[in-house]
Design a protein around this motif. Sequence first.
Motif, short mmCIF file in Angstrom:
data_model
loop_
_atom_site.label_atom_id
_atom_site.label_comp_id
_atom_site.label_asym_id
_atom_site.label_seq_id
_atom_site.Cartn_x
_atom_site.Cartn_y
_atom_site.Cartn_z
N VAL A 275 0.66 -1.38 -0.09
CA VAL A 275 0.42 0.14 0.24
C VAL A 275 1.02 1.28 -0.11
CG1 VAL A 275 -1.39 1.42 1.68
CG2 VAL A 275 -2.27 -1.17 1.33
N ASP A 276 2.23 1.23 0.83
CA ASP A 276 3.03 2.57 0.89
C ASP A 276 3.47 2.79 -0.42
OD1 ASP A 276 2.14 2.92 3.49
OD2 ASP A 276 4.73 1.97 4.08
N GLU A 277 3.92 1.85 -1.24
CA GLU A 277 4.60 1.77 -2.51
C GLU A 277 3.87 1.70 -3.59
OE1 GLU A 277 6.85 -0.79 -5.41
OE2 GLU A 277 5.88 -2.08 -4.44
N ILE A 278 2.25 1.51 -3.53
CA ILE A 278 1.47 1.95 -4.44
C ILE A 278 0.89 3.46 -4.02
CG2 ILE A 278 -1.21 1.65 -4.89
CD1 ILE A 278 -0.57 -1.45 -4.47
N SER A 279 0.68 3.93 -3.38
CA SER A 279 0.28 4.90 -3.15
C SER A 279 0.95 6.21 -3.17
CB SER A 279 0.26 4.66 -1.02
OG SER A 279 -0.95 4.10 -0.77
N ALA A 280 2.62 5.76 -2.87
CA ALA A 280 3.56 6.86 -3.41
C ALA A 280 3.74 7.20 -4.74
CB ALA A 280 4.68 6.10 -2.68
N LEU A 281 3.74 5.66 -5.54
CA LEU A 281 3.75 5.98 -7.07
C LEU A 281 2.63 7.06 -7.49
CD1 LEU A 281 5.22 2.08 -7.35
CD2 LEU A 281 5.85 4.18 -7.79
N PHE A 282 1.27 6.34 -7.12
CA PHE A 282 0.26 6.88 -7.50
C PHE A 282 -0.14 8.66 -7.54
CE2 PHE A 282 -4.01 8.20 -7.48
CZ PHE A 282 -4.79 7.67 -9.05
N GLN A 283 0.38 8.63 -5.72
CA GLN A 283 0.16 10.21 -5.80
C GLN A 283 1.46 11.21 -6.17
OE1 GLN A 283 0.53 9.88 -1.79
NE2 GLN A 283 -1.35 8.32 -1.27
N ALA A 284 2.61 10.41 -7.04
CA ALA A 284 3.88 10.82 -8.13
C ALA A 284 3.04 10.69 -8.87
CB ALA A 284 4.56 10.26 -7.32
N GLY A 285 1.68 11.05 -9.52
CA GLY A 285 1.91 10.59 -11.03
C GLY A 285 2.43 9.75 -11.55
N ARG A 286 2.43 7.91 -11.08
CA ARG A 286 3.31 7.35 -11.78
C ARG A 286 2.14 6.11 -11.89
NH1 ARG A 286 8.85 7.30 -8.99
NH2 ARG A 286 8.94 5.50 -9.50
N LYS A 287 1.79 6.22 -12.46
CA LYS A 287 -0.32 5.59 -12.79
C LYS A 287 0.29 4.51 -12.97
CE LYS A 287 -3.42 9.46 -11.72
NZ LYS A 287 -4.51 10.25 -12.55
N ALA A 288 1.02 4.47 -14.08
CA ALA A 288 1.24 2.68 -14.40
C ALA A 288 1.76 2.02 -14.04
CB ALA A 288 1.28 2.95 -15.89
N GLU A 289 3.51 2.45 -13.10
CA GLU A 289 3.85 2.07 -12.26
C GLU A 289 3.02 1.91 -11.03
OE1 GLU A 289 8.03 3.89 -11.77
OE2 GLU A 289 7.56 5.38 -12.60
N ALA A 290 2.06 2.74 -10.69
CA ALA A 290 1.77 2.10 -9.10
C ALA A 290 0.73 0.66 -9.41
CB ALA A 290 0.62 3.55 -9.29
N ALA A 291 0.40 0.88 -10.98
CA ALA A 291 -1.13 -0.03 -11.39
C ALA A 291 0.24 -1.56 -10.88
CB ALA A 291 -1.67 -0.34 -12.47
N ALA A 292 1.14 -1.37 -11.65
CA ALA A 292 1.93 -2.63 -12.09
C ALA A 292 2.07 -3.21 -10.29
CB ALA A 292 3.33 -2.65 -12.80
N ALA A 293 2.41 -2.33 -10.08
CA ALA A 293 3.38 -2.60 -8.00
C ALA A 293 1.90 -3.35 -7.73
CB ALA A 293 3.14 -1.70 -7.41
N VAL A 294 0.56 -3.42 -7.68
CA VAL A 294 -0.53 -4.10 -7.18
C VAL A 294 0.03 -5.68 -7.79
CG1 VAL A 294 -3.02 -4.64 -6.76
CG2 VAL A 294 -1.68 -2.50 -7.25
N PRO A 295 -0.32 -6.55 -6.83
CA PRO A 295 0.39 -7.88 -6.42
C PRO A 295 -0.83 -8.68 -6.76
CG PRO A 295 0.73 -7.31 -4.28
CD PRO A 295 0.42 -6.29 -5.12
N ASP A 296 -0.93 -9.61 -7.63
CA ASP A 296 -1.68 -10.83 -8.00
C ASP A 296 -2.05 -11.05 -6.45
OD1 ASP A 296 -0.38 -10.32 -10.19
OD2 ASP A 296 -0.69 -12.45 -10.60
#
Length: 345
Positions: A275-296
């Motif tokens: 959650v920390d990683e996804i949130s940081a990426l999303f809030q930095a505007g790196r939405k594709a990376e945030a999505a990729a960080a979501v584990p199956d």
Amino acid sequence: MKFGLQLGYWGAQPPANAGELVVAAENAGFDAVFAAESWGSDAFTPLAWWGSRTERVRLGTSVAQLSARTPAAAAMHALTLDHLCGGRAILGLGVSGPQVVEGWYGQPFAQPLRRTREYVEIVRKVLAREAPVTSDGKHYALPYAGPGATGLGKPLKPIVHPLRADLPIWLGAEGPKNVAQTAEIADGWLAIYYAPRLAGMYNEWLDEGFARPGARRGRADFEIAASAQVVLTDEPEAEIERMRWVTSLYIGGMGAPELNFHAQVYRRMGYAAEVDEISALFQAGRKAEAAAAVPDELITDTAIFGDEAHVRTRLKEWEDAGVTMMLISVSDADQMRRLQTLVST
């Protein structure tokens, strides 16, 4: 276990096939149809419009936001819909979050539990129609006597006699205190991101509420409706990939960085670092990376994708965990027809 169709809230335009899906859901044996609201479409109008084509399914809001309307107004919506559909309405309520409450509705978000309790108490008084409605609540006072009051406010009873004084009220709740209060004062729980493996934790919260003096119901007659993505498919990987984007939005963008109830749910599941990683990426505007960080596994904890045998097995897990209704989104009538075999057995 019953099934409900979740229409959700609209995107940029109204969904083109919602009316078809509502009729298909009734024909497929679904128990209910629900509509939601965020900051665009409302939750009641779609139920009145598309629900007019139905005769059996219950029609519920999942959820109507407390700050969108006063308790008396919510009761008016509910009793009106209940009359129009012949006693099939469910009033699902939820507090939303501070970004929406304060940013969209211009209302204070503080003390959401107390606000919910006062709100439900007033709605029940309106529906009971036993006396003119009054409330000395901190958040919802009737008659109003605050700044700007004329002093002429008059306690009233609804002109229309409600069809059902006991019209069911279900609450959307995510945290332990909110879930416990839901078990105490409501008729059902609208659970989002429900993970069957955590049923023991949820049951502790629920049991605390059921045990409180004056609790409205017990476990035997309390409904638990879990929203979940359920898709019959031979390509589950494609569905998981699609859900990465939706999940990253809710974890990283549907709430303030300081207070995001959806993110807290996943933290309780054991995904704090993710959650920390996804949130940081999303809030930095790196939405594709945030999505990729979501584990199956974060997705499959709360969703079901696969062939019929796999879906049946997983649905049994939800049922064994205490869920009384699976509240699912369906993309088209063909998917509805495929799901019919699961609903009818």
